[in-house]
Motif scaffolding. Structure first.
Motif, mmCIF file in Angstrom:
data_model
loop_
_atom_site.group_PDB
_atom_site.id
_atom_site.type_symbol
_atom_site.label_atom_id
_atom_site.label_comp_id
_atom_site.label_asym_id
_atom_site.label_seq_id
_atom_site.Cartn_x
_atom_site.Cartn_y
_atom_site.Cartn_z
ATOM 1 N N TYR A 461 0.850 -1.205 0.000
ATOM 2 C CA TYR A 461 0.000 0.000 0.000
ATOM 3 C C TYR A 461 0.880 1.248 0.000
ATOM 4 O O TYR A 461 2.106 1.166 0.093
ATOM 5 C CB TYR A 461 -0.973 -0.025 1.166
ATOM 6 N N ARG A 462 0.256 2.408 -0.116
ATOM 7 C CA ARG A 462 0.979 3.684 -0.197
ATOM 8 C C ARG A 462 0.478 4.633 0.883
ATOM 9 O O ARG A 462 -0.395 5.462 0.648
ATOM 10 C CB ARG A 462 0.808 4.311 -1.579
ATOM 11 N N TYR A 474 11.483 6.250 -2.605
ATOM 12 C CA TYR A 474 10.170 5.624 -2.461
ATOM 13 C C TYR A 474 9.067 6.679 -2.392
ATOM 14 O O TYR A 474 7.888 6.350 -2.278
ATOM 15 C CB TYR A 474 10.105 4.762 -1.200
ATOM 16 N N ASP A 478 0.655 11.833 -5.036
ATOM 17 C CA ASP A 478 -0.643 11.437 -5.561
ATOM 18 C C ASP A 478 -1.193 12.570 -6.420
ATOM 19 O O ASP A 478 -0.527 13.596 -6.634
ATOM 20 C CB ASP A 478 -1.599 11.041 -4.436
ATOM 21 N N LYS A 484 3.410 10.335 -0.752
ATOM 22 C CA LYS A 484 3.077 8.981 -0.327
ATOM 23 C C LYS A 484 4.320 8.094 -0.458
ATOM 24 O O LYS A 484 5.241 8.407 -1.208
ATOM 25 C CB LYS A 484 1.941 8.398 -1.169
ATOM 26 N N GLU A 486 5.648 4.512 -1.610
ATOM 27 C CA GLU A 486 5.336 3.251 -2.275
ATOM 28 C C GLU A 486 6.197 2.132 -1.682
ATOM 29 O O GLU A 486 7.155 2.380 -0.950
ATOM 30 C CB GLU A 486 5.549 3.367 -3.786
ATOM 31 N N ASN A 487 5.823 0.907 -1.994
ATOM 32 C CA ASN A 487 6.554 -0.288 -1.538
ATOM 33 C C ASN A 487 6.382 -0.576 -0.053
ATOM 34 O O ASN A 487 7.103 -1.420 0.496
ATOM 35 C CB ASN A 487 8.044 -0.210 -1.861
ATOM 36 N N PHE A 512 -5.429 5.162 -4.803
ATOM 37 C CA PHE A 512 -4.334 6.136 -4.875
ATOM 38 C C PHE A 512 -4.754 7.379 -5.653
ATOM 39 O O PHE A 512 -4.313 8.484 -5.365
ATOM 40 C CB PHE A 512 -3.120 5.480 -5.525
#
Length: 597
Positions: A461-462, A474, A478, A484, A486-487, A512
């Motif tokens: 999720y982000r 990372y 948005d 945000k 990621e990973n 997202f």
């Protein structure tokens, strides 16, 4: 054996009968129980080469896990018959050894290979390879056909495979990929199907054994006295159950709680310390006596004789007892082969110059000290592991031994000597505890109230980006320009968490972007407890699903839910769009084998 007594809560209304299949490293079998009389169980008879059965409550054994396929991969025979037919084929045509496929001990491939896929192969004695899924499916189909044939011969009604609830046992220490291979093999064998997955239960071997011990009046041998195994199931009792088989050792720790329900206190552990590793030590002894090259040539030139040779040792080692010598018969063909190379067997043993290894009346005679050496490494691994578990989980009162290798007096004595602080119970009919318990589990799985998960599970999720903690690369924006990360991994359960039977863990998420009409949900697992990112070492992707979210009203405030259902041997994942006019739900089976075919 005493009559088996089931829990009053038994619910057998969903199937006419339950058929359990237990494929072991060295021996396999099945057990049958009708819902109308669930404690009356039939199994294959261990000592009868024609695999006849003894009808009644007491199963009498198993048959060898040996599979013979024709050159084109067609099933030919299984068990005792496979070994006999393989020998006959080679006797009639020596070239048959190059084309016919004889498989044994292939179950260990699912333990030893960490990178499992649908392409993983089993290797026949002649080096030919075949998909492990196919090999296991041949064995399951053999048992399926044989069981249904037997049922129809003894019953007054026609029974089909669809009338049965099928149970397949697996070691608790296997990873999820190995369990998935067994399910797919069962589908291929016709036990169940992706459309009717509920027809098949994958059951952990030590849990099946626990059910057997709980629901039976089996008397257990405890040193020089006898004790009813039910004493280990008094409320509040903690026990360790060790399933010690031909290939692996499975160890689980349970506590007995309300209404005698069993809760797992520590996730299943174990290792490759089964009886076949005593065989390996014996092979090494032969290599030291006769020479490595000579023994390799014998195995290559006389494969059937070598199999028979090791079968004789298997029979001999079962008689090994504290303080006693062990006598191993040497096949006539072996004597001839060794002598044709220059020296007789007796001369080789004499030149070995070991007072603990003698030649007596055509056999190899080993003193007790030499016998101990064959068992030493395996015994050390087993006892050290059991001791480590007893140190981690306190107040364990009993250690219960089940499994084929657990029948060996030498092993029982060694465990009792090493674990003097607990009472060690060796269940009679150790080798049947799993397959019989699996049938009872199929009728009533409610005895197991909870288990511990072996892995951490979560979804990608982000969330909001955390400055100074999350890596800069990372960071993503948005569609409203908010940072945000990621990973990131949203954890649902952590390794060794306790989960109730059929427990659900639900997490809420948001898309997202505001105009997204679908969301991709990726599921990950890890052997680590608290991984933060899906890129952390040991984190693996095990499933992906796409959830349609066609109604974009609400933008990024539209909520979706992901639910993981735990408590069973296999895990189910469900995603749901909570804001759509029509609720949309997706269910996915976790895929631990990749997407190769």
């Amino acid at each position: 054996m005493s009559e088996l007594v089931l829990s009053p809560s038994l619910d057998s209304s969903k199937a006419l009968l339950v058929i359990a299949i237990d494929i072991g490293t060295t021996y396999s079998g099945y057990a049958i129980s009708f819902s109308s009389d669930p404690y009356k169980i039939d199994t294959i008879c261990e000592n009868d080469p024609n695999a006849q059965r003894i009808s009644g409550s007491a199963p009498c054994g198993k048959i060898p896990t040996t599979l013979l396929l024709e050159p084109d991969g067609t099933f030919h025979s299984f068990g005792y018959q496979a070994l006999s037919d393989y020998s006959n084929q080679i006797d009639d045509d020596p070239e048959a050894e190059k084309t016919w496929m004889y498989f044994d001990r292939f179950k260990m491939d699912l333990h030893s290979k960490s990178d499992l896929s649908r392409n993983v192969k089993a290797v026949a004695r002649n080096g030919r390879q075949l998909s492990l899924i196919t090999v296991f499916s041949h064995v399951m189909k053999y048992f399926k056909d044989d069981a249904i044939k037997f049922v129809n011969l003894r019953s007054k009604i026609d029974v089909s495979p669809d009338d049965a609830k099928w149970v397949v046992t697996v070691p608790a220490i296997w990873n999820d990929g190995a369990k998935q291979i067994m399910r797919e093999a069962a589908y291929k064998a016709g036990l169940a199907s992706p459309e009717k997955p509920e027809k098949l239960m994958i059951v952990l071997e030590p849990e099946a054994a626990a059910v057997y011990c709980k629901y039976s009046n089996v008397i257990t041998a405890d040193s020089d006295e006898e004790l009813d195994v039910s004493v280990a199931y008094a409320s509040g009792t903690r026990y360790l159950l060790a399933d010690i088989g031909g290939g692996t050792v499975d160890v689980t720790v349970h506590s007995v709680g309300h209404e005698d329900k069993v809760r797992e206190l520590h996730h299943a552990t174990g290792g490759a310390w089964g009886g076949i590793y005593v065989d390996l030590e014996f092979s090494r002894l032969l290599e030291r006596i006769f020479g490595n090259d000579l023994m390799k040539r014998y195995q290559k030139e006389y494969p059937c004789e070598w199999i028979n040779f090791m079968s004789k040792f298997e029979s001999s080692k079962r008689t090994a007892a504290p303080g006693k010598r062990l006598r191993v018969e040497l096949p006539f063909q072996f004597h001839q082969f060794i002598k044709s190379e220059g020296k007789s067997v007796e001369e080789h043993i004499h030149d070995f110059q070991n007072d603990h290894v003698k030649f007596q009346r055509g056999a190899l005679a080993l003193t007790y000290l030499e016998v101990e050496k064959l068992f030493q490494l395996v015994f050390d691994n087993i006892t050290c592991h059991l001791e480590s578990i007893l140190e981690k989980v306190v107040n364990i009162k009993y250690v219960i031994l089940v499994g084929g290798f657990a029948t060996f007096p030498l092993l029982q004595q060694r465990i009792r000597e090493q674990l003097s602080s607990v009472r060690v119970l060796a269940v009679r009919e150790c080798s049947l505890a799993v397959v019989t318990g699996a049938v009872l589990y199929g009728h009533d799985p409610s005895l197991i109230a909870s288990r511990r998960v072996k892995y951490t599970y979560g979804v990608a999720y982000r969330p909001d980006f955390v400055e100074g903690i999350d890596p800069d690369d990372y960071c993503v924006l948005d569609d409203e320009g908010e940072k945000k990360c990621e990973n990131r991994l949203k954890i649902f359960v952590e390794k060794n968490d306790e989960v109730e039977l059929d427990e659900e863990v639900e997490q809420g998420f948001f898309p997202f972007t505001a105009n997204a009409t679908s969301v991709d949900i990726s599921v990950y697992s890890s052997q680590n407890s608290k991984p933060r990112y899906i890129t952390d070492k040991g984190v693996e992707k095990v499933a992906q699903m796409t959830l349609p979210m066609p109604n974009t009203e609400g933008g990024k405030d539209r909520e979706l839910y992901v639910t993981m259902r735990f408590g069973k041997v296999e895990i189910e994942v469900v995603s749901k769009d909570a804001t759509s006019d029509e609720e949309v739900q997706r269910t996915v089976d976790l895929n631990f084998l990749g997407h190769s075919e």
